[in-house]
Write a protein that holds these residues in place. Sequence first.
Motif, PDB file in Angstrom:
ATOM      1  N   PRO A   1       0.695  -1.577   0.157  1.00 18.64           N
ATOM      2  CA  PRO A   1       0.092   0.133   0.248  1.00 18.64           C
ATOM      3  C   PRO A   1       0.575   1.753  -0.232  1.00 18.64           C
ATOM      4  CG  PRO A   1       0.146  -1.167   2.144  1.00 18.64           C
ATOM      5  CD  PRO A   1       0.557  -1.809   1.249  1.00 18.64           C
TER       6      PRO A   1
ATOM      7  N   ASN B   1      -2.187   0.083  -4.904  1.00 16.35           N
ATOM      8  CA  ASN B   1      -2.557  -0.934  -3.882  1.00 16.35           C
ATOM      9  C   ASN B   1      -3.019   0.272  -3.256  1.00 16.35           C
ATOM     10  OD1 ASN B   1      -5.052  -2.636  -3.693  1.00 16.35           O
ATOM     11  ND2 ASN B   1      -3.204  -4.126  -1.884  1.00 16.35           N
TER      12      ASN B   1
ATOM     13  N   PHE C   1      -6.453  -1.921   1.592  1.00 15.88           N
ATOM     14  CA  PHE C   1      -6.799  -1.965   2.663  1.00 15.88           C
ATOM     15  C   PHE C   1      -7.592  -1.178   3.908  1.00 15.88           C
ATOM     16  CE2 PHE C   1      -2.660  -3.261   1.045  1.00 15.88           C
ATOM     17  CZ  PHE C   1      -2.188  -4.102   2.223  1.00 15.88           C
TER      18      PHE C   1
ATOM     19  N   ASP D   1      -7.755   0.441   9.839  1.00 10.40           N
ATOM     20  CA  ASP D   1      -7.749  -0.272  11.342  1.00 10.40           C
ATOM     21  C   ASP D   1      -8.577   1.222  12.414  1.00 10.40           C
ATOM     22  OD1 ASP D   1      -7.144  -2.576  13.583  1.00 10.40           O
ATOM     23  OD2 ASP D   1      -6.120  -3.313  12.704  1.00 10.40           O
TER      24      ASP D   1
END
Length: 183
Positions: A110, A168, A172, A175
């Motif tokens: 990422p 990318n 993700f 979190d």
Amino acid sequence: MWREIVSGAAVGAACLILTGAASADPLGPHRLGRPATPDAIAAWNIDVRPDGAGLPPGHGSVAEGRAVFAARCAACHGETGQGGAADRLVGGQGTLATAKPVRTVGSFWPTATTLFDYVRRAMPFDAPQSLSDAEVYAVSAYLLHLNGIVPADAVLDARSLPAVAMPNRAGFVPDARPDVQRP
């Protein structure tokens, strides 16, 4: 019997902590080791965060990275990062949603800063942390170039590396745990 040993050890540890005996001597009751000095801590404090915090001074170009990669990385990852005894580092774009995803620097990672962090800490496999910061910037530039992310004339440093837009970067899931939040 096992419970008695475990609970006895726990009681003993609790007594040491409560009485302060565990912290009276920085080397502990067995006088092993040595206190961590700021210099010793700094030598191990080499992490680089996704936002670029922790990147060291220095710079490296794609051309310099090609030479370092040939000398220190190609034996395991192949001449152009296509794989060898170790993981493939190049290609795989567009495969992550397929039945056989190819996870590489160009398809999966990422942030470019985490590439720098990993290479700096763990590579080459036979001599981790042996590359200079300039060599790590150069290898990172070369790998990003092989994946079509930076041009052949790219030179990366602490300012330009965090600005590299990885394919990318949005792949993700955030979190929510407080210990992993970005500042």
